[in-house]
Design a protein around this motif. Sequence first.
Motif, PDB file in Angstrom:
ATOM      1  N   PRO A 163      47.068  84.427  74.200  1.00 18.41           N
ATOM      2  CA  PRO A 163      46.763  85.929  75.208  1.00 18.41           C
ATOM      3  C   PRO A 163      46.950  84.980  75.939  1.00 18.41           C
ATOM      4  O   PRO A 163      45.804  84.541  76.878  1.00 18.41           O
ATOM      5  CB  PRO A 163      46.017  87.090  74.600  1.00 18.41           C
ATOM      6  CG  PRO A 163      45.990  86.244  72.978  1.00 18.41           C
ATOM      7  CD  PRO A 163      46.128  84.620  73.378  1.00 18.41           C
ATOM      8  N   THR A 164      47.476  85.747  77.245  1.00 24.16           N
ATOM      9  CA  THR A 164      47.117  85.431  79.394  1.00 24.16           C
ATOM     10  C   THR A 164      45.692  86.095  79.018  1.00 24.16           C
ATOM     11  O   THR A 164      45.574  87.357  78.650  1.00 24.16           O
ATOM     12  CB  THR A 164      48.613  86.306  79.634  1.00 24.16           C
ATOM     13  OG1 THR A 164      48.240  87.649  79.588  1.00 24.16           O
ATOM     14  CG2 THR A 164      49.544  85.588  79.059  1.00 24.16           C
TER      15      THR A 164
ATOM     16  N   ASP B 221      36.507  91.435  71.554  1.00 26.45           N
ATOM     17  CA  ASP B 221      37.852  90.718  72.898  1.00 26.45           C
ATOM     18  C   ASP B 221      38.811  90.413  71.959  1.00 26.45           C
ATOM     19  O   ASP B 221      39.865  90.558  72.618  1.00 26.45           O
ATOM     20  CB  ASP B 221      37.824  90.468  73.455  1.00 26.45           C
ATOM     21  CG  ASP B 221      37.149  88.807  73.368  1.00 26.45           C
ATOM     22  OD1 ASP B 221      36.926  88.491  72.674  1.00 26.45           O
ATOM     23  OD2 ASP B 221      36.855  87.942  74.772  1.00 26.45           O
ATOM     24  N   GLY B 222      38.764  89.708  70.657  1.00 29.40           N
ATOM     25  CA  GLY B 222      39.958  89.524  70.218  1.00 29.40           C
ATOM     26  C   GLY B 222      39.905  88.311  70.023  1.00 29.40           C
ATOM     27  O   GLY B 222      41.047  87.483  69.016  1.00 29.40           O
ATOM     28  N   SER B 223      39.953  87.301  70.581  1.00 33.00           N
ATOM     29  CA  SER B 223      39.249  85.939  71.077  1.00 33.00           C
ATOM     30  C   SER B 223      39.241  85.513  69.900  1.00 33.00           C
ATOM     31  O   SER B 223      39.995  83.278  69.542  1.00 33.00           O
ATOM     32  CB  SER B 223      38.241  84.952  72.123  1.00 33.00           C
ATOM     33  OG  SER B 223      37.378  85.913  71.846  1.00 33.00           O
TER      34      SER B 223
ATOM     35  N   ASP C 216      42.957  93.513  79.558  1.00 34.36           N
ATOM     36  CA  ASP C 216      42.916  94.278  78.551  1.00 34.36           C
ATOM     37  C   ASP C 216      42.482  95.330  77.253  1.00 34.36           C
ATOM     38  O   ASP C 216      42.497  96.208  76.961  1.00 34.36           O
ATOM     39  CB  ASP C 216      44.466  94.424  79.034  1.00 34.36           C
ATOM     40  CG  ASP C 216      44.867  94.749  80.719  1.00 34.36           C
ATOM     41  OD1 ASP C 216      44.015  95.234  81.442  1.00 34.36           O
ATOM     42  OD2 ASP C 216      46.209  94.913  80.645  1.00 34.36           O
ATOM     43  N   VAL C 217      41.528  94.434  76.684  1.00 37.49           N
ATOM     44  CA  VAL C 217      42.248  94.573  75.086  1.00 37.49           C
ATOM     45  C   VAL C 217      41.459  95.165  75.128  1.00 37.49           C
ATOM     46  O   VAL C 217      39.928  94.948  75.810  1.00 37.49           O
ATOM     47  CB  VAL C 217      41.426  92.749  74.816  1.00 37.49           C
ATOM     48  CG1 VAL C 217      40.951  92.687  73.357  1.00 37.49           C
ATOM     49  CG2 VAL C 217      42.402  91.724  74.708  1.00 37.49           C
ATOM     50  N   ARG C 218      40.957  96.491  74.168  1.00 39.15           N
ATOM     51  CA  ARG C 218      40.442  97.585  74.112  1.00 39.15           C
ATOM     52  C   ARG C 218      40.384  97.657  72.505  1.00 39.15           C
ATOM     53  O   ARG C 218      41.175  98.001  71.891  1.00 39.15           O
ATOM     54  CB  ARG C 218      41.166  99.050  75.115  1.00 39.15           C
ATOM     55  CG  ARG C 218      41.817  99.310  74.598  1.00 39.15           C
ATOM     56  CD  ARG C 218      42.355 100.217  75.496  1.00 39.15           C
ATOM     57  NE  ARG C 218      43.396 100.919  75.044  1.00 39.15           N
ATOM     58  CZ  ARG C 218      44.303 101.262  74.091  1.00 39.15           C
ATOM     59  NH1 ARG C 218      43.313 101.050  72.712  1.00 39.15           N
ATOM     60  NH2 ARG C 218      45.761 101.296  73.880  1.00 39.15           N
ATOM     61  N   PRO C 219      39.585  98.443  72.542  1.00 34.27           N
ATOM     62  CA  PRO C 219      39.305  99.111  70.801  1.00 34.27           C
ATOM     63  C   PRO C 219      40.250 100.190  70.770  1.00 34.27           C
ATOM     64  O   PRO C 219      41.328 100.251  71.457  1.00 34.27           O
ATOM     65  CB  PRO C 219      37.798 100.000  70.728  1.00 34.27           C
ATOM     66  CG  PRO C 219      36.606  99.988  71.793  1.00 34.27           C
ATOM     67  CD  PRO C 219      37.726  99.536  73.049  1.00 34.27           C
TER      68      PRO C 219
ATOM     69  N   ALA D 178      38.896  94.730  64.985  1.00 30.91           N
ATOM     70  CA  ALA D 178      40.380  94.906  65.427  1.00 30.91           C
ATOM     71  C   ALA D 178      41.066  95.900  66.997  1.00 30.91           C
ATOM     72  O   ALA D 178      40.150  96.757  67.323  1.00 30.91           O
ATOM     73  CB  ALA D 178      41.196  95.666  64.342  1.00 30.91           C
ATOM     74  N   ARG D 179      41.800  94.406  67.751  1.00 34.27           N
ATOM     75  CA  ARG D 179      41.065  95.397  69.333  1.00 34.27           C
ATOM     76  C   ARG D 179      43.626  95.561  69.325  1.00 34.27           C
ATOM     77  O   ARG D 179      44.106  95.240  68.850  1.00 34.27           O
ATOM     78  CB  ARG D 179      41.384  94.640  69.432  1.00 34.27           C
ATOM     79  CG  ARG D 179      39.661  94.496  69.872  1.00 34.27           C
ATOM     80  CD  ARG D 179      38.506  95.787  70.302  1.00 34.27           C
ATOM     81  NE  ARG D 179      37.428  95.653  70.310  1.00 34.27           N
ATOM     82  CZ  ARG D 179      36.666  96.075  69.137  1.00 34.27           C
ATOM     83  NH1 ARG D 179      37.245  96.388  68.268  1.00 34.27           N
ATOM     84  NH2 ARG D 179      35.637  95.782  68.999  1.00 34.27           N
TER      85      ARG D 179
END
Length: 259
Positions: free
Chosen positions: A30-31, A210-212, A37-40, A175-176
């Motif tokens: 991911p950039t 944050d998905g990372s 922009d990652v969100r629930p 999950a995001r």
Amino acid sequence: MATSVAVGIALVAAGCGGSDEEPDGSAPAPTTTEAADVRPLTTDEAQRLAMMRFSNYTAGVRSVQFELRDSGQTYRVDGWVDFAAALGYAHVWEGLDGEPPTLVAWTKIGISSHDPVDGADRPPLPPPNTNGDATAWTSSELAPDASRLHAALATILLAGHDRPDNPVLLQQTDARWSHSDTVDGTPVDVLFGPTSDEPYDAATSSTAGDGSDATVRYWIDGESLLRRMELRLGGAGEWTAIDFDEADVDFARHFLPAA
């Protein structure tokens, strides 16, 4: 719990073997903009993620293509998967030097391979030598913990299930939503899969939220159908992209070698 198989996909990807000396896929991580922009998940996104494996199951046969590196070797896979029958059948190229592809058939527990078939642009149907030479196919257990290629094949079959997951539980996990995109012109939402069945709590959870920490990203269209699945195999930073599309074959009706 209802999300356990979906989480199982993440565990297979995170725990697979293979060398980490070289990147194992061609899809970028991911950039910075995407990460910001990652969100629930919204209720609609959680519902579509919950329906994804069931949508794959009811779709039946899909084409599948991907490329990855495993222990310093490049593999390219082009074939089909029948989510309802839990069967895969594909050409597998080892290296990119023009050598003919091996035939591979796999289930959730085993894999069989056959020498290249002259002049076959796609995996031949019916598969060769299924009622003849018993030594033509070589079979072994599928070993996702020892091979990135096997891990990818295993996760493909785990992406189909005969019932939906629980969207309420999924929305409570880590999950995001990553970003919106397209696959062959079809709009999709790109979603980080959950790393655990447990509800996410920023104060107590071990993941970043944050998905990372995710090892799977799902590219899901408006009908809850999986168009692409990305795997971060063995914890490496790069993503391996597995693309799915419509298929005009019904290979599951042919006898596949027991794996």
